[in-house]
Design an enzyme around this catalytic site. Structure first.
Site, PDB file in Angstrom:
ATOM      1  N   ASP A 122       0.856  -1.203   0.000  1.00  0.00           N
ATOM      2  CA  ASP A 122       0.000   0.000   0.000  1.00  0.00           C
ATOM      3  C   ASP A 122       0.888   1.248   0.000  1.00  0.00           C
ATOM      4  OD1 ASP A 122       0.994  -0.461   2.581  1.00  0.00           O
ATOM      5  OD2 ASP A 122      -0.788   0.304   3.590  1.00  0.00           O
ATOM      6  N   HIS A 133       9.714  -0.509   8.910  1.00  0.00           N
ATOM      7  CA  HIS A 133       8.765  -1.634   9.007  1.00  0.00           C
ATOM      8  C   HIS A 133       8.834  -2.524   7.769  1.00  0.00           C
ATOM      9  CE1 HIS A 133       6.618   0.165  12.423  1.00  0.00           C
ATOM     10  NE2 HIS A 133       6.475   1.274  11.742  1.00  0.00           N
TER      11      HIS A 133
HETATM   12  C1  BDR Z   1       2.781  -0.621   8.618  1.00  0.00           C
HETATM   13  O1  BDR Z   1       1.687   0.276   8.437  1.00  0.00           O
HETATM   14  C2  BDR Z   1       1.926   1.131   7.357  1.00  0.00           C
HETATM   15  O2  BDR Z   1       1.693   2.459   7.723  1.00  0.00           O
HETATM   16  C3  BDR Z   1       3.363   0.941   6.958  1.00  0.00           C
HETATM   17  O3  BDR Z   1       3.546   1.093   5.562  1.00  0.00           O
HETATM   18  C4  BDR Z   1       3.682  -0.441   7.414  1.00  0.00           C
HETATM   19  O4  BDR Z   1       3.351  -1.398   6.433  1.00  0.00           O
HETATM   20  C5  BDR Z   1       3.459  -0.323   9.941  1.00  0.00           C
HETATM   21  O5  BDR Z   1       2.575  -0.517  10.999  1.00  0.00           O
HETATM   22 CA    CA Z   2       2.938  -0.720   4.098  1.00  0.00          CA
END
Ligand code: BDR
Ligand code: CA
Length: 306
Positions: free
Chosen positions: A9, A239
């Site tokens: 995303d 992340h």
């Molecule tokens: C996840 O949530 C999204 O905002 C980031 O892209 C990542 O995949 C982190 O909690």
């Molecule tokens: Ca993400």
């Protein structure tokens, strides 16, 4: 060589993960599938196509779920990733277009074509993965491994006190995936909140690779500003890059088996928790990480891009 599909995303840290995958000689990127989350699904597809073009990748993009399985549609996380997903940078319009088949159809087809070989790395809500499971009962068995960025065992949440964002955005899909018997590694907040990148790290990458490292540096200022408002981190969390890195350097992560459930209602909706009595297969939960090694790998990959 790892045959990989990233379900994404994009999103600033998604962009970082995809650029890192583009740099890795150990990854054969079979495709990107898109999902709502940080941005709308339409913007996610546009952004994924732009990332493919920026990185000079030759891989298809399949458009995925616009809304969660059961929950009402969410507002995108513009305060974390910017209105268009790349911080203050306008994404621009891609020249390419998405495949005619949906993300779930593409996932099912690739898994069947590469039985036992394909690794799927979801770095957004798990809606497409659950849809692919419904489409083909063999899907889960055909995939070698799912390496999921999402969830938290003992680290609390990041979007609510209990829930990590990707799980929170579609808890029903996540519950279905964890209960499916799939081979799953969870790269959640237990390790990604330890894997941080600072403004000076981004400067080093921008210096080494002015075009793509420079793009990430520009995007990262928005993301770093958000992390500063949270107030408890020195830098921003890697992340999504951590999950992609876990696909090819599993030895940098310490795992612990746990049968996972997801809370699908109430104040703790989106929480992932262990419940051995649930009776389905264990997820390998990452509970430890060699964070300096992950950061080193991330920086050297991005630095090699231009
Ligand atoms: C996840 O949530 C999204 O905002 C980031 O892209 C990542 O995949 C982190 O909690
Ligand atoms: Ca993400």
């Amino acid at each position: 060589m790892v045959k990989l599909i990233i379900d994404t995303d994009p999103g600033i840290d998604d962009a970082m993960a995809i650029f890192w995958a583009a740099a890795s000689p150990k990854i054969d990127l079979v495709g990107l599938t898109t999902v709502f989350g940080n941005v709308t699904a339409q913007t996610a597809t546009r952004n994924a196509l732009r990332l493919v073009e920026w990185a000079g990748l030759d891989c298809p993009v399949a458009h995925g779920a616009d809304v969660p399985q059961i929950m009402p549609p969410f507002k995108p996380s513009a305060h974390v990733h910017g209105r268009e997903g790349f911080g203050d940078i306008p994404a621009g319009e891609p020249t390419g277009r998405a495949l005619d088949e949906s993300a779930a159809e593409f996932l099912v087809r690739m898994a069947a074509e590469h039985v036992g070989e394909l690794v799927v790395c979801p770095i957004g809500p798990l809606t497409n993965i659950a849809a692919a499971m419904r489409l083909d009962p063999d899907f889960v068995g055909n995939v070698k491994e799912f390496v999921i960025m999402g969830g938290s065992l003992d680290a609390g949440g990041n979007i609510t006190p209990d829930a990590e964002a990707n799980i929170y955005h579609d808890p029903h899909a996540a519950a279905d995936v964890f209960a499916s018997g799939a081979r799953i590694k969870m790269v959640g907040l237990d390790v990604t909140h330890q894997t941080l990148c600072t403004a000076s790290d981004f400067s080093v990458m921008a210096h080494a690779a002015p075009r793509l490292g420079g793009l990430l540096q520009q995007m990262s200022t928005f993301y770093l500003d958000f992390y500063e408002t949270v107030g408890k981190f020195n830098g921003c969390s890697l992340h999504d890059p951590a999950a992609v890195i876990a696909c090819v350097y599993p030895e940098l992560f310490k795992t612990q088996g746990a049968v996972l459930r997801v809370s699908v209602e109430g104040v703790d909706v989106g929480r992932t928790y262990a419940d051995a009595s649930a009776g389905w297969a264990e997820t390998q939960v990452c509970v430890g990480v060699d964070a300096p090694a992950v950061l080193r790998l991330f920086k050297s990959g991005i630095s090699s891009l231009d």
